[in-house]
Scaffold this motif. Structure first.
Motif, PDB file in Angstrom:
ATOM      1  N   UNK A   3      19.723  20.968  22.796  1.00 25.67           N
ATOM      2  CA  UNK A   3      20.081  20.278  21.563  1.00 25.67           C
ATOM      3  C   UNK A   3      20.882  21.187  20.636  1.00 25.67           C
ATOM      4  N   UNK A   4      20.485  22.470  20.595  1.00 32.45           N
ATOM      5  CA  UNK A   4      21.232  23.421  19.778  1.00 32.45           C
ATOM      6  C   UNK A   4      22.676  23.512  20.266  1.00 32.45           C
ATOM      7  N   UNK A  24      14.637  21.990  26.068  1.00 29.86           N
ATOM      8  CA  UNK A  24      15.018  20.873  25.222  1.00 29.86           C
ATOM      9  C   UNK A  24      15.665  21.378  23.925  1.00 29.86           C
ATOM     10  N   UNK A  25      15.005  22.354  23.296  1.00 27.99           N
ATOM     11  CA  UNK A  25      15.515  22.912  22.042  1.00 27.99           C
ATOM     12  C   UNK A  25      16.900  23.523  22.269  1.00 27.99           C
ATOM     13  N   UNK A  29       9.873  23.818  29.359  1.00 25.66           N
ATOM     14  CA  UNK A  29      10.559  22.532  29.189  1.00 25.66           C
ATOM     15  C   UNK A  29      10.904  22.309  27.720  1.00 25.66           C
ATOM     16  N   UNK A  30       9.940  22.611  26.849  1.00 27.06           N
ATOM     17  CA  UNK A  30      10.200  22.483  25.413  1.00 27.06           C
ATOM     18  C   UNK A  30      11.342  23.387  24.988  1.00 27.06           C
ATOM     19  N   UNK A  31      11.330  24.626  25.505  1.00 25.64           N
ATOM     20  CA  UNK A  31      12.388  25.575  25.154  1.00 25.64           C
ATOM     21  C   UNK A  31      13.744  25.042  25.625  1.00 25.64           C
ATOM     22  N   UNK A  35      24.614  20.523  19.246  1.00 30.70           N
ATOM     23  CA  UNK A  35      24.947  20.476  17.821  1.00 30.70           C
ATOM     24  C   UNK A  35      26.074  21.466  17.510  1.00 30.70           C
TER      25      UNK A  35
END
Lengths: 308, 311
Positions: free
Chosen positions: A130-131, A126-127, A122-124, A134
């Protein structure tokens, strides 16, 4: 052993009868369903492979698919590479992404339990999202290739030809995977690890290497899936997102490690979805079919297990 | 006794906070308390060994139940919140008979699928729910008086903390722990596993439904996309895990840390702050698998044991 083969046949028979009934009753739904279901299977396969052998629930599955779409878009936009051709470099790019991801994170949570694995991925995810936001912003993009929009008229409707590539590629990848798992040494080791990781370790299989390879191969397949679906898919940061859940659903329905079941389940659900969508006024309910069937299948399986 | 005293003092401080702080800080606090309630209720269910993915579903059903009874049937907001909790408890009781037979990822995936089914159903009965565009209230609860809303949210958070503490201090804890650790042994020692599972499932679901109802009343708005957002599932899970699972204070600490972190990051980098949030989650999972509170407790126990062995 005999019994399990018998059951697969019975399921397969039911599947064929279902398809024939739909073909007679509503051939258009069958065609759309096979196309859609082929896509579900294609995307579900790598997730099921990782889940069945490495034992990791990858919540970032759909987001990596999105990443693949964007990389395919770059190939097309900057270097004019056709999406179908870029599936080869994409396989390798994702293979190496898989290796990197496994080495820096996944291998540390292999023994930590499902919860930590879920949260890590899940953290991955999210990252990753977002990348993507951006770098490419949320503006939707698309790739135009003339062959992707060819269609044949059927009655007063037209059917896209390109989408038939999904089930074809899904079947091809499934066959290759089965050959890999049955014929090669690494594949046999992988099957052994999938069935009994501790036993495999005892007889001298390097489980870490097997996990690494299976994980990376599955990631390579995500790359292929992304490039195949690119001509017919709008590219935006959440375009792969909904496939994560559906792939989970498929893997759970087929049972862990049952790759053939992914194809049968995917096409069944695709057809069921297409039938609901073809009923005027009820097209919004098609997702209930997917998750409703999933819940029913899991519950039936659970009851069968409790009785035995 | 000392713990209870600390708890009461902390509660009094929390209750009186609105008189000292600004509206912005209060708003941050309310968001954190909402997520904390979800995180803690999820953790209580997790202590039985059942990984539930149904938080967002029950949250969403509660939110819709409250908004619909309020605007279509003229319930008072507070009454609608109680109604939402009751309705969700009822749904959980009925569904529990089927889903609580499942274990491990099958339970997880089925509860996740239920969340999706809820959201599709709500999207497809537009007459009642407003369909895909959602429903807006003409007036939020207490006419938008943030102090009263804060107290309301604080009370549900405190209720959840108290329930969680009661569960860890009474017989229920032994039943729950034995189910998680070894179900067969639990069964053979005469524990009615199903009774405890469904009890905990109903209580935690009702808490999640009530939280959803309060959240919806606070903003006066529901829509399938935002109300059933997986954020309401994954962020509470992340908070509980970052703080440390299987304890009341783990979830509470995790919610405070991640809540303030996300708020602060939002201020210093409006774009891409979720990257840092994601990196935090990944690093904590990789290096502190027991969570912050869990690690501290482990260290303290280790030190105590060491001190004992020396004497």
């Amino acid at each position: 052993m005999e019994k399990s083969i018998f059951r697969i046949n019975k399921t397969f028979l039911a599947f064929i009868i279902f398809l024939i009934v739909v073909a007679v009753w509503n051939p258009l739904a069958l065609i759309y369903g096979i196309q859609r279901g082929g896509l579900y299977s294609l995307i579900g396969l790598p997730l099921a492979l990782i889940l069945g052998i490495v034992g990791i629930l990858n919540l970032a599955h759909g987001d990596f698919l999105t990443l693949g779409l964007y990389i395919g878009y770059i190939f097309f936009n900057l270097w004019d590479v056709d999406p179908l051709i870029s599936s080869i470099p994409l396989f390798f790019i994702f293979f190496f992404i898989g290796i990197g991801l496994y080495l820096i994170s996944i291998r540390y949570v292999l023994k930590a339990g499902h919860l930590n694995q879920l949260l890590l991925t899940f953290g991955i995810s999210m990252i990753l999202i977002e990348f993507i936001k951006i770098i490419w912003t949320t503006r939707p993009r698309s790739v135009y290739t003339p062959y992707a929009s060819t269609s044949i008229p059927v009655g007063n409707l037209s059917i896209g030809i390109y989408e038939f590539i999904y089930p074809v590629v899904a079947i091809a990848i499934l066959i290759l995977l089965q050959l890999f798992l049955k014929k090669t040494r690494l594949g046999q080791a992988a099957s052994a690890v999938g069935q009994n990781p501790k036993g495999a370790e005892i007889i001298g299989i390097n489980t870490n290497f097997v996990y690494l390879m299976v994980f990376s191969i599955a990631f390579g397949i995500i790359g292929i899936a992304a490039s195949i679906m690119l001509p017919r898919t709008p590219v935006f940061p959440l375009s792969g997102n909904s496939f994560t859940l559906k792939s989970f659903a498929l893997a759970a329905m087929a049972g862990l490690g049952n790759l053939k079941g992914i194809l049968i389940g995917g096409i069944t659900l695709g057809v069921a979805e297409a039938i609901v969508q073809s009923i005027p006024g009820y097209s919004g309910w098609s997702d209930v079919v997917f998750f409703g069937v999933l819940i029913v299948v899991i519950l039936i399986n659970a009851n069968r297990r409790l009785e035995s | 006794m000392r713990n209870i005293l600390i708890f009461i003092i902390a509660t009094l401080i929390l209750i009186s906070l609105p008189f000292f702080t600004g509206a912005y800080f209060l708003h941050v606090l309310m968001t954190i308390l909402i997520y904390m309630t979800l995180a803690l209720s999820w953790d209580i269910m997790l202590r039985t060994g059942q990984l539930s993915f149904g938080i967002a579903g029950f949250f969403g059903v509660g939110a819709y139940a409250s908004i619909i009874t309020f605007s279509n049937f003229g319930f008072s907001p507070i009454l609608s919140i109680f109604f939402a909790a009751g309705l969700v408890a009822l749904i959980a009781a009925v569904l529990g008979f089927a889903v609580l037979k499942l274990r491990e990822i099958y339970f997880a995936i089925t509860t996740l699928a239920l969340t999706m089914v809820f959201s599709v159903i709500i999207r497809n009965i537009p007459k009642l729910t407003g369909g895909a565009s959602g429903k807006v209230l003409s007036n939020v609860i207490f006419n938008g008086d943030s102090t009263k809303i804060y107290w309301l949210i604080l009370s549900i958070a405190l209720i959840t903390i108290i329930i969680s503490e009661v569960f860890t201090k009474t017989r229920i804890q032994f039943a729950i722990n034995s189910i998680r650790n070894d179900e067969i042994i639990a069964k053979s020692s005469g524990i009615n596993i199903f009774k405890y599972l469904i009890f905990v499932f109903i209580i935690t679901s009702a808490l999640q439904g009530a939280t959803g109802a309060i959240y919806a009343q606070q903003y006066g708005f529901v829509s399938p996309e935002t109300t059933f957002s997986l954020d309401f599932l994954l962020l509470p899970m992340a908070m509980a895990l970052v703080g440390g699972i299987y304890s009341t204070w783990g979830a509470v600490i995790g919610a405070i840390i991640l809540g303030f972190a996300s708020e602060y990051l939002k201020l210093i980098m409006p774009y891409g702050h979720l990257i840092i949030y994601g990196v935090m989650i990944v690093l904590i999972i990789l290096f502190l698998p027991n969570g912050i509170y869990g690690t501290i407790i482990d260290k303290m126990y280790a030190r105590k044991a060491e001190a004992k062995s020396k004497t």
